[in-house]
Design a protein around this motif. Sequence first.
Motif, PDB file in Angstrom:
ATOM      1  N   ASP A 198       0.831  -1.201   0.000  1.00 28.35           N
ATOM      2  CA  ASP A 198       0.000   0.000   0.000  1.00 28.35           C
ATOM      3  C   ASP A 198       0.867   1.253   0.000  1.00 28.35           C
ATOM      4  OD1 ASP A 198      -2.415  -1.319  -0.072  1.00 28.35           O
ATOM      5  OD2 ASP A 198      -2.698  -1.308   2.095  1.00 28.35           O
ATOM      6  N   GLN A 199       1.921   1.223   0.795  1.00 27.47           N
ATOM      7  CA  GLN A 199       2.834   2.372   0.833  1.00 27.47           C
ATOM      8  C   GLN A 199       3.427   2.626  -0.546  1.00 27.47           C
ATOM      9  OE1 GLN A 199       5.874   2.187   3.896  1.00 27.47           O
ATOM     10  NE2 GLN A 199       7.217   3.502   2.706  1.00 27.47           N
ATOM     11  N   ARG A 200       3.873   1.572  -1.214  1.00 24.44           N
ATOM     12  CA  ARG A 200       4.445   1.729  -2.554  1.00 24.44           C
ATOM     13  C   ARG A 200       3.400   2.218  -3.549  1.00 24.44           C
ATOM     14  NH1 ARG A 200       7.052  -3.165  -0.945  1.00 24.44           N
ATOM     15  NH2 ARG A 200       5.480  -4.398  -2.073  1.00 24.44           N
TER      16      ARG A 200
ATOM     17  N   TRP B 124       0.789   4.191  -3.051  1.00 22.78           N
ATOM     18  CA  TRP B 124       0.537   5.622  -2.897  1.00 22.78           C
ATOM     19  C   TRP B 124       1.774   6.462  -3.224  1.00 22.78           C
ATOM     20  CZ3 TRP B 124      -4.214   6.799  -3.256  1.00 22.78           C
ATOM     21  CH2 TRP B 124      -5.193   5.960  -2.752  1.00 22.78           C
ATOM     22  N   ASP B 125       2.956   5.930  -2.978  1.00 20.72           N
ATOM     23  CA  ASP B 125       4.167   6.654  -3.377  1.00 20.72           C
ATOM     24  C   ASP B 125       4.231   6.806  -4.893  1.00 20.72           C
ATOM     25  OD1 ASP B 125       5.759   7.663  -1.269  1.00 20.72           O
ATOM     26  OD2 ASP B 125       6.410   5.646  -0.724  1.00 20.72           O
ATOM     27  N   ARG B 126       3.885   5.730  -5.613  1.00 17.34           N
ATOM     28  CA  ARG B 126       3.893   5.789  -7.080  1.00 17.34           C
ATOM     29  C   ARG B 126       2.862   6.779  -7.604  1.00 17.34           C
ATOM     30  NH1 ARG B 126       3.798   0.109  -6.676  1.00 17.34           N
ATOM     31  NH2 ARG B 126       1.639   0.106  -7.419  1.00 17.34           N
ATOM     32  N   LEU B 127       1.761   6.904  -6.892  1.00 20.33           N
ATOM     33  CA  LEU B 127       0.642   7.727  -7.368  1.00 20.33           C
ATOM     34  C   LEU B 127       0.795   9.205  -7.030  1.00 20.33           C
ATOM     35  CD1 LEU B 127      -2.103   7.092  -8.783  1.00 20.33           C
ATOM     36  CD2 LEU B 127      -3.146   7.139  -6.515  1.00 20.33           C
ATOM     37  N   ALA B 128       1.795   9.561  -6.229  1.00 19.40           N
ATOM     38  CA  ALA B 128       1.863  10.901  -5.645  1.00 19.40           C
ATOM     39  C   ALA B 128       1.818  12.024  -6.684  1.00 19.40           C
ATOM     40  CB  ALA B 128       3.118  11.037  -4.789  1.00 19.40           C
TER      41      ALA B 128
ATOM     42  N   ALA C  47       2.806   7.559   2.652  1.00 16.99           N
ATOM     43  CA  ALA C  47       3.589   7.787   1.437  1.00 16.99           C
ATOM     44  C   ALA C  47       4.467   9.032   1.570  1.00 16.99           C
ATOM     45  CB  ALA C  47       2.665   7.925   0.235  1.00 16.99           C
ATOM     46  N   GLU C  48       5.769   8.813   1.623  1.00 13.01           N
ATOM     47  CA  GLU C  48       6.704   9.929   1.747  1.00 13.01           C
ATOM     48  C   GLU C  48       6.610  10.869   0.555  1.00 13.01           C
ATOM     49  OE1 GLU C  48       9.169  12.097   4.018  1.00 13.01           O
ATOM     50  OE2 GLU C  48       8.629  10.060   4.604  1.00 13.01           O
ATOM     51  N   ASN C  49       6.368  10.320  -0.639  1.00  9.90           N
ATOM     52  CA  ASN C  49       6.275  11.175  -1.818  1.00  9.90           C
ATOM     53  C   ASN C  49       5.078  12.118  -1.737  1.00  9.90           C
ATOM     54  OD1 ASN C  49       8.494   9.858  -2.808  1.00  9.90           O
ATOM     55  ND2 ASN C  49       7.389   8.620  -4.301  1.00  9.90           N
ATOM     56  N   MET C  50       3.984  11.645  -1.164  1.00  6.90           N
ATOM     57  CA  MET C  50       2.826  12.518  -0.933  1.00  6.90           C
ATOM     58  C   MET C  50       3.194  13.642   0.037  1.00  6.90           C
ATOM     59  SD  MET C  50      -0.183  11.459  -2.386  1.00  6.90           S
ATOM     60  CE  MET C  50      -0.990   9.986  -3.015  1.00  6.90           C
ATOM     61  N   LEU C  51       3.834  13.264   1.122  1.00  2.84           N
ATOM     62  CA  LEU C  51       4.189  14.247   2.143  1.00  2.84           C
ATOM     63  C   LEU C  51       5.175  15.286   1.607  1.00  2.84           C
ATOM     64  CD1 LEU C  51       4.617  11.804   5.150  1.00  2.84           C
ATOM     65  CD2 LEU C  51       2.685  13.327   4.723  1.00  2.84           C
TER      66      LEU C  51
END
Length: 213
Positions: A8-10, A12-16, A74-78
């Motif tokens: 799930d983390q991956r 949302w990171d991909r989708l950021a 997701a770090e990319n979202m943040l």
Amino acid sequence: MRTASKSDQRFWDRLASKYARQPISDQETYEKKLAITRKYLTPQSSIFEFGCGTGSTALLHAPHVDYILATDLAENMLDVGRVRAAEADIQNVDFQRIGIEEFDPAGHSFDVVLGLNILHLCRDPDAVTRKVRALLKPGGHFIQSTACLKDASFILRLAIPVMQAVGKAPTVSFLSEDDILSMLDRNGFDLTESLRTDSSMSANFYVAQKRQA
């Protein structure tokens, strides 16, 4: 409590990047939700938001409160949220990568917990609702938008597992409005107000107050 998965983390990171570019699908309803939320905010309010995504809603509420801790898997979202906060010179929102299941408040509590378009994406919504109650001060409010996917069309309910199998959808919990209201009640909340949408694909909006022991 079951924690969020690495997959799930991956996801949302991909989708950021794509997520950050998407316009709000129903601006009028979004504005109504913002207005309802602000009825429960004060300049002294301390806010916890889980599943904050890119932090767009947290940043809009920031001028109305003292402090917001905005969390997401997701770090990319943040990272998107951090950039937007810096550009707007917003200094009272902190972004932290953690799931609500693992979050340790270290003795701190909050006036309001926000869970916007996220509870139906949790592996154990009931346990998360109990955790929200533990995070709130006496009389605090849990404000959520949750998609009632159990009430969605049969075709959609069939399609989601297929999409999950090919990595096109994250963890999803199928909840009805009755499920949500029952979950709030048995976990010590009283419904304060709600905003229901016409489509079960859209997220219904609920404000619930922590019941006094």
